[in-house]
Enzyme design. Structure first.
Site, PDB file in Angstrom:
ATOM      1  NE  ARG A  65      81.079 -38.913  53.376  1.00 46.33           N
ATOM      2  CZ  ARG A  65      82.145 -39.300  54.455  1.00 46.33           C
ATOM      3  NH1 ARG A  65      83.360 -38.785  53.935  1.00 46.33           N
ATOM      4  NH2 ARG A  65      81.965 -40.107  55.400  1.00 46.33           N
ATOM      5  CG  HIS A  69      78.412 -35.962  56.419  1.00 50.94           C
ATOM      6  ND1 HIS A  69      79.382 -36.846  57.190  1.00 50.94           N
ATOM      7  CD2 HIS A  69      77.990 -36.675  55.580  1.00 50.94           C
ATOM      8  CE1 HIS A  69      79.385 -37.862  56.581  1.00 50.94           C
ATOM      9  NE2 HIS A  69      78.566 -37.938  55.695  1.00 50.94           N
ATOM     10  CB  SER A  79      77.089 -27.011  62.890  1.00 49.10           C
ATOM     11  OG  SER A  79      76.578 -27.699  62.098  1.00 49.10           O
ATOM     12  CD  GLU A  91      78.435 -30.233  63.435  1.00 48.09           C
ATOM     13  OE1 GLU A  91      78.226 -30.749  62.335  1.00 48.09           O
ATOM     14  OE2 GLU A  91      77.418 -29.628  64.085  1.00 48.09           O
ATOM     15  CB  THR A 203      76.683 -42.130  40.890  1.00 49.10           C
ATOM     16  OG1 THR A 203      77.354 -42.511  39.772  1.00 49.10           O
ATOM     17  CG2 THR A 203      76.865 -40.650  41.223  1.00 49.10           C
ATOM     18  CG  ASP A 255      79.164 -46.223  39.929  1.00 49.88           C
ATOM     19  OD1 ASP A 255      79.488 -47.518  39.454  1.00 49.88           O
ATOM     20  OD2 ASP A 255      78.715 -45.523  39.251  1.00 49.88           O
ATOM     21  CG  ASP A 263      76.887 -42.895  35.889  1.00 48.88           C
ATOM     22  OD1 ASP A 263      76.670 -43.440  36.855  1.00 48.88           O
ATOM     23  OD2 ASP A 263      77.628 -43.503  35.111  1.00 48.88           O
TER      24      ASP A 263
END
Length: 339
Positions: A65, A69, A79, A91, A203, A255, A263
């Site tokens: 992630r 992002h 950044s 940020e 997932t 998930d 998966d």
């Protein structure tokens, strides 16, 4: 002689066009970029990601992630790693990131080791790209099979600024409409296939109650789904985790079917109306033309195709507005620009 000269000129022109095409396609990034300057760079990153994921399996999703992002705000330039300092407003304070994104200490540890081995050589932006690859590949070691693995093009440099406004504007919100998601992705040069493939990253990981509360208590969704008992059952489960007020930080897996595996069950879930986030379910409920639903069905039926599409799309995402050459810098500490 004139024919030979003309032929030579044509060959040079074609070669230059190939170089230009490659530069545009890969933003002047390279495979094995650190082969000479820091030969153990990728091994150091991979080993430390493995340790981090073994300690905390949820970290795999968090590291993936971070890359996502980062790339959606000004490009893949690290950044997102900058702390408040001087004129820089981090940020990390943006709505989509505050008390949500994590994994910064893992990046700090990797950067420290790389600086010991190869000072001012490996950029923080490249670390994020490598970490995302390794997090997916190593996420499910206990299940004997991780997610897809891809070759990472390297050579990014680090931004010397952050964009709080950009983070609030361009990172897709968990309750985004399909129209908004398509617009967000198009803004980054990503198409519908990239949207569907990269959404499959859900997932892995978990989300906080405040990210899916609206989806759980949406009256319109209740009216649409109540004719199917399975939708009511899933909603009851979510309501037991996330009441209509309070417990904002309670978490649920993105998930529910296979929360610890990378998966294709994410796509099966949303076809059944069991996506955790509103922005997951709209891939099916708001696709009136049918193009996106078709991709969802394809990925739900063919995990290998999902894997290859995910890898292709994340490489494409990793090329968004990268800094190269003399642009930006190689930070010594990922949290601060160099003095």
């Amino acid at each position: 002689m004139e024919i030979i000269r003309a032929s030579f000129t044509l060959v040079v022109f074609v070669l230059n066009m190939v170089r230009i095409t490659l530069s545009v396609e890969n933003e002047v990034l390279y495979l094995d970029y650190y082969k000479e300057t820091c030969p153990l760079a990728e091994e150091i990153v991979s080993r430390n990601v493995e340790i981090a994921v073994l300690k905390d399996p949820r970290m795999a999703a968090s590291l993936l992630r971070l890359h996502f992002h980062d790339c959606f705000v000004m490009g893949c330039d690290a950044s997102i790693l900058l702390d408040n300092h001087g004129d820089i407003i981090s940020e990390k304070q943006a709505g989509p990131n505050l008390n949500s994104v994590r994994g910064f200490k893992v990046i700090d540890e990797i950067k420290y080791i790389l600086e010991e081995a190869c000072p001012l050589t490996v950029s923080c932006a490249d670390i994020l790209a490598m970490v995302a690859r390794d997090a997916v590949a190593l996420c499910c070691v206990f299940h004997q099979r991780g997610g897809p693995r891809w070759k990472v093009w390297l050579g990014r440099r680090d931004s010397m600024k952050a964009s709080l406004d950009g983070a609030n504007q361009f990172i897709p919100a968990p309750n985004s409409s399909l129209e908004t998601l398509i617009s967000n992705f198009n803004e980054q040069g990503l198409d519908i296939e990239d949207l569907v493939a990269l959404s499959g990253g859900h997932t892995l990981g978990k989300a906080r109650c405040m990210s899916f509360r609206q989806r759980v208590y949406d009256i319109n969704m209740e009216e649409k789904r109540d004719k199917y008992k399975r939708y009511r059952t899933f909603r009851r489960i979510l309501r037991s985790i996330c009441p209509d007020s309070g417990r904002d930080d309670a978490i649920a897996p993105l998930d529910f079917s296979t929360p610890a595996k990378f998966d294709n069950h994410y796509y099966i879930n949303i076809l059944e109306g069991n996506g955790l986030l509103g922005s997951d379910n709209v891939l099916v409920t708001e696709d009136h033309e049918g193009e996106i639903i078709k991709l969802v069905w394809v990925f739900a039926a063919n995990e290998e195709l999902f894997f290859s599409s995910f890898a292709k799309s994340i490489v494409k995402m990793g090329n968004i507005n990268v800094l190269t050459g003399l642009e930006g810098e190689i930070r010594k500490n990922c949290r601060f620009v160099n003095p």
